[in-house]
Write a protein that holds these residues in place. Structure first.
Motif, PDB file in Angstrom:
ATOM      1  N   MET A 135     -34.695  -8.294  64.393  1.00  0.00           N
ATOM      2  CA  MET A 135     -35.790  -7.346  64.581  1.00  0.00           C
ATOM      3  C   MET A 135     -35.264  -5.918  64.611  1.00  0.00           C
ATOM      4  N   ALA A 136     -34.145  -5.692  65.266  1.00  0.00           N
ATOM      5  CA  ALA A 136     -33.580  -4.348  65.333  1.00  0.00           C
ATOM      6  C   ALA A 136     -33.242  -3.825  63.939  1.00  0.00           C
ATOM      7  N   ARG A 137     -32.611  -4.657  63.104  1.00  0.00           N
ATOM      8  CA  ARG A 137     -32.275  -4.239  61.737  1.00  0.00           C
ATOM      9  C   ARG A 137     -33.538  -3.926  60.940  1.00  0.00           C
ATOM     10  N   ALA A 138     -34.531  -4.794  61.083  1.00  0.00           N
ATOM     11  CA  ALA A 138     -35.766  -4.613  60.328  1.00  0.00           C
ATOM     12  C   ALA A 138     -36.496  -3.337  60.752  1.00  0.00           C
ATOM     13  N   LEU A 139     -36.505  -3.039  62.033  1.00  0.00           N
ATOM     14  CA  LEU A 139     -37.186  -1.855  62.516  1.00  0.00           C
ATOM     15  C   LEU A 139     -36.472  -0.575  62.083  1.00  0.00           C
ATOM     16  N   ARG A 140     -35.160  -0.586  62.115  1.00  0.00           N
ATOM     17  CA  ARG A 140     -34.420   0.595  61.648  1.00  0.00           C
ATOM     18  C   ARG A 140     -34.716   0.855  60.174  1.00  0.00           C
ATOM     19  N   GLU A 141     -34.696  -0.201  59.389  1.00  0.00           N
ATOM     20  CA  GLU A 141     -34.971  -0.068  57.958  1.00  0.00           C
ATOM     21  C   GLU A 141     -36.381   0.463  57.730  1.00  0.00           C
ATOM     22  N   GLN A 142     -37.341  -0.080  58.454  1.00  0.00           N
ATOM     23  CA  GLN A 142     -38.727   0.341  58.259  1.00  0.00           C
ATOM     24  C   GLN A 142     -38.957   1.779  58.715  1.00  0.00           C
ATOM     25  N   ALA A 143     -38.412   2.136  59.852  1.00  0.00           N
ATOM     26  CA  ALA A 143     -38.609   3.496  60.367  1.00  0.00           C
ATOM     27  C   ALA A 143     -38.091   4.535  59.386  1.00  0.00           C
ATOM     28  N   LEU A 144     -36.929   4.311  58.822  1.00  0.00           N
ATOM     29  CA  LEU A 144     -36.355   5.269  57.873  1.00  0.00           C
ATOM     30  C   LEU A 144     -37.187   5.348  56.599  1.00  0.00           C
ATOM     31  N   LEU A 145     -37.702   4.201  56.144  1.00  0.00           N
ATOM     32  CA  LEU A 145     -38.540   4.222  54.947  1.00  0.00           C
ATOM     33  C   LEU A 145     -39.827   5.005  55.207  1.00  0.00           C
ATOM     34  N   LEU A 146     -40.442   4.801  56.375  1.00  0.00           N
ATOM     35  CA  LEU A 146     -41.667   5.520  56.696  1.00  0.00           C
ATOM     36  C   LEU A 146     -41.422   7.028  56.715  1.00  0.00           C
ATOM     37  N   ARG A 147     -40.289   7.427  57.253  1.00  0.00           N
ATOM     38  CA  ARG A 147     -39.941   8.848  57.242  1.00  0.00           C
ATOM     39  C   ARG A 147     -39.785   9.352  55.809  1.00  0.00           C
ATOM     40  N   ASP A 148     -39.028   8.606  55.015  1.00  0.00           N
ATOM     41  CA  ASP A 148     -38.730   9.064  53.664  1.00  0.00           C
ATOM     42  C   ASP A 148     -39.957   9.077  52.763  1.00  0.00           C
ATOM     43  N   GLU A 149     -40.941   8.253  53.077  1.00  0.00           N
ATOM     44  CA  GLU A 149     -42.166   8.217  52.274  1.00  0.00           C
ATOM     45  C   GLU A 149     -43.154   9.306  52.663  1.00  0.00           C
ATOM     46  N   GLY A 150     -42.886  10.035  53.740  1.00  0.00           N
ATOM     47  CA  GLY A 150     -43.708  11.187  54.043  1.00  0.00           C
ATOM     48  C   GLY A 150     -44.577  11.110  55.280  1.00  0.00           C
ATOM     49  N   CYS A 151     -44.346  10.125  56.156  1.00  0.00           N
ATOM     50  CA  CYS A 151     -45.112  10.091  57.399  1.00  0.00           C
ATOM     51  C   CYS A 151     -44.782  11.317  58.252  1.00  0.00           C
ATOM     52  N   ASP A 152     -45.784  11.836  58.933  1.00  0.00           N
ATOM     53  CA  ASP A 152     -45.597  13.020  59.768  1.00  0.00           C
ATOM     54  C   ASP A 152     -45.093  12.682  61.161  1.00  0.00           C
ATOM     55  N   LEU A 153     -45.360  11.471  61.592  1.00  0.00           N
ATOM     56  CA  LEU A 153     -44.917  11.018  62.908  1.00  0.00           C
ATOM     57  C   LEU A 153     -44.856   9.510  62.899  1.00  0.00           C
ATOM     58  N   LEU A 154     -44.195   8.947  63.920  1.00  0.00           N
ATOM     59  CA  LEU A 154     -44.159   7.499  64.088  1.00  0.00           C
ATOM     60  C   LEU A 154     -44.954   7.141  65.331  1.00  0.00           C
ATOM     61  N   LEU A 155     -45.840   6.176  65.171  1.00  0.00           N
ATOM     62  CA  LEU A 155     -46.698   5.712  66.253  1.00  0.00           C
ATOM     63  C   LEU A 155     -46.223   4.321  66.663  1.00  0.00           C
ATOM     64  N   LEU A 156     -45.647   4.218  67.856  1.00  0.00           N
ATOM     65  CA  LEU A 156     -45.141   2.937  68.356  1.00  0.00           C
ATOM     66  C   LEU A 156     -46.311   2.212  69.006  1.00  0.00           C
ATOM     67  N   GLU A 157     -46.723   1.103  68.395  1.00  0.00           N
ATOM     68  CA  GLU A 157     -47.976   0.484  68.808  1.00  0.00           C
ATOM     69  C   GLU A 157     -47.776  -0.864  69.497  1.00  0.00           C
ATOM     70  N   MET A 158     -48.630  -1.104  70.486  1.00  0.00           N
ATOM     71  CA  MET A 158     -48.618  -2.319  71.291  1.00  0.00           C
ATOM     72  C   MET A 158     -47.262  -2.562  71.942  1.00  0.00           C
ATOM     73  N   MET A 159     -46.778  -1.548  72.632  1.00  0.00           N
ATOM     74  CA  MET A 159     -45.542  -1.696  73.374  1.00  0.00           C
ATOM     75  C   MET A 159     -45.846  -2.444  74.683  1.00  0.00           C
ATOM     76  N   TYR A 160     -45.218  -3.590  74.859  1.00  0.00           N
ATOM     77  CA  TYR A 160     -45.441  -4.359  76.092  1.00  0.00           C
ATOM     78  C   TYR A 160     -44.310  -5.310  76.442  1.00  0.00           C
ATOM     79  N   ASP A 161     -43.362  -5.519  75.524  1.00  0.00           N
ATOM     80  CA  ASP A 161     -42.303  -6.499  75.758  1.00  0.00           C
ATOM     81  C   ASP A 161     -41.019  -5.787  76.179  1.00  0.00           C
ATOM     82  N   PRO A 162     -40.550  -5.989  77.427  1.00  0.00           N
ATOM     83  CA  PRO A 162     -39.370  -5.254  77.905  1.00  0.00           C
ATOM     84  C   PRO A 162     -38.123  -5.483  77.069  1.00  0.00           C
ATOM     85  N   ALA A 163     -37.993  -6.661  76.462  1.00  0.00           N
ATOM     86  CA  ALA A 163     -36.792  -6.947  75.679  1.00  0.00           C
ATOM     87  C   ALA A 163     -36.846  -6.310  74.293  1.00  0.00           C
ATOM     88  N   ARG A 164     -38.034  -6.210  73.721  1.00  0.00           N
ATOM     89  CA  ARG A 164     -38.170  -5.739  72.344  1.00  0.00           C
ATOM     90  C   ARG A 164     -38.506  -4.255  72.236  1.00  0.00           C
TER      91      ARG A 164
END
Length: 309
Positions: A135-164
Motif C-alpha cells: 500500500m505504501a508503494r502504491a500510494l507514493r506512486e499515485q500521489a506523484l502521478l496526481l501531482r504531475d497530472e496537474g492536481c492543485d492539492l491532495l485530499l486525504l479521504e476517509m482517514m480512520y485506520d491508525p496503521a494505514r
C-alpha cells in the motif's frame, strides 16, 4: 483565490460525491476498485458530473481517484492500466474546469487507504487484504502521478485506520502539494465518537492525533453522518487550528453499490451546514450519496463569514 478566501474567514464549497454520483447516473461499479475504473470508459459522464458541481458553485472539485491506486486496481486485473486510469480521472476534472471557464476552481486529487471491501457489505475483505508495504508503494506512486497530472492539492479521504493513515500522509507530503485531510467517524455503543473503522473501537481523538505528526493545510470531517459532524468538529478543533472542512455522507454501502436510502434532503443539509459554519467550518460539501442538488443548497452560504470573524 480559495486559500486567500479561507484566510479571510470566508466559506468555500467542495463538490459532492463523485463515485456514488457515477453509479447514480448508470455507470457500473467494480467490486475491487469500486468507481476507479469508470474513468476510462465513462469519461464523458465523469466530466459532466464535475461540470454540474462547478455550475452550482463548487470551488473545489475532486478527481475520481479515491480507489485508483495500483494496489486496488490489481484486484480487478487492471494494474497495468494504473497510469491510464489516473490520468483519465484527473484530465476529466481539468477539462470540466476549462470548459466551465472557471480557472479559479481547484482540482483535488483524492488519496485513500481504501482496501478491498467484501461484496454485499461495508467490511474489509480479509481474504484480499493489501499489505502495508504494498500500500505504501502504491500510494507514493499515485500521489506523484496526481501531482504531475496537474492536481492543485491532495485530499486525504476517509482517514480512520491508525496503521494505514501514516502511509497516506507520507505519500502526500512527498509531493510538495497542499494537503487537506478528511477524517471519518462513527458513534460507538456507549455513545463515544470513534474512528469510522468497523473493527477495533478507536477513539476519534486518537485518530486525529496524527495531525501532531504531519502538517496539513486544512482538516475536516467527511464520510460521516451529518448528525455526528458537530461533535467530531469539536474534537478536531482541539487539535487543529487551521481551516476546517465538513462534508458528510448519507445512505450506506453494500459493496460495490451505494444504497441511496434515507438520503438527507438538501434543505436539511443546509441547516446542518449553517451550524457547522458557526462552529468554524469554512469548506462545505458532500460525500457519498450527495449530489449537485445538495451543493446547490449550500451555495448561498459560500461567502458567509465565520462566527465572530
Amino acid at each position: 483565490m480559495t486559500y486567500q478566501a479561507l484566510q479571510k474567514g470566508e466559506v468555500r464549497l467542495l463538490d459532492g460525491a463523485t463515485g456514488t454520483e457515477l453509479e447514480k447516473r448508470g455507470v457500473p461499479m467494480s467490486v475491487g476498485a469500486w468507481s476507479g475504473p469508470a474513468s476510462l470508459e465513462h469519461g464523458e459522464i465523469l466530466e459532466q458530473i464535475h461540470r454540474d458541481y462547478i455550475a452550482v458553485g463548487a470551488d473545489i472539485i475532486t478527481a475520481n481517484t479515491y480507489a485508483t491506486s495500483r494496489a486496488l486496481l490489481e484486484i480487478d486485473g487492471l494494474g497495468e492500466k494504473f497510469e491510464e486510469i489516473n490520468r483519465a480521472s484527473v484530465r476529466a476534472a481539468l477539462r470540466a474546469r476549462e470548459r466551465c471557464h472557471r480557472p479559479d476552481v481547484m482540482v483535488a486529487g483524492s488519496l485513500s487507504h481504501r482496501g478491498p471491501i467484501a461484496e454485499a457489505s461495508a467490511r474489509p475483505d480479509t481474504n484480499a487484504a493489501i499489505g502495508l508495504a504494498d500500500m505504501a508503494r502504491a500510494l507514493r506512486e499515485q500521489a506523484l502521478l496526481l501531482r504531475d497530472e496537474g492536481c492543485d492539492l491532495l485530499l486525504l479521504e476517509m482517514m480512520y485506520d491508525p496503521a494505514r493513515m501514516p502511509l497516506v500522509f507520507e505519500a502526500a507530503a512527498q509531493t510538495g502539494l497542499p494537503v487537506w485531510a478528511g477524517f471519518s467517524a462513527r458513534r460507538g455503543e456507549n455513545g463515544q465518537l470513534l474512528g469510522f473503522g468497523p473493527g477495533e473501537d478507536v477513539p476519534f481523538a486518537k485518530i486525529i492525533s496524527i495531525l501532531h505528526d504531519w502538517e496539513v493545510d486544512a482538516a475536516g470531517i467527511m464520510h460521516t453522518p451529518a448528525n455526528l459532524v458537530s461533535d467530531a468538529l469539536e474534537i478536531l478543533r482541539a487539535t487543529f487550528d487551521g481551516p476546517l472542512m465538513a462534508y458528510p455522507d448519507s445512505g450506506y454501502f453494500k459493496s460495490p453499490h451505494w444504497q441511496f436510502e434515507d438520503v438527507i434532503e438538501p434543505p436539511e443539509l443546509r441547516r446542518y451546514a449553517e451550524t457547522w459554519i458557526e462552529e468554524g467550518a469554512q469548506v462545505l460539501g458532500g460525500c457519498c450519496g450527495l449530489s449537485p442538488e445538495h451543493i446547490a443548497a449550500l451555495a448561498p452560504l459560500k461567502r458567509a463569514p465565520l462566527a465572530g470573524g
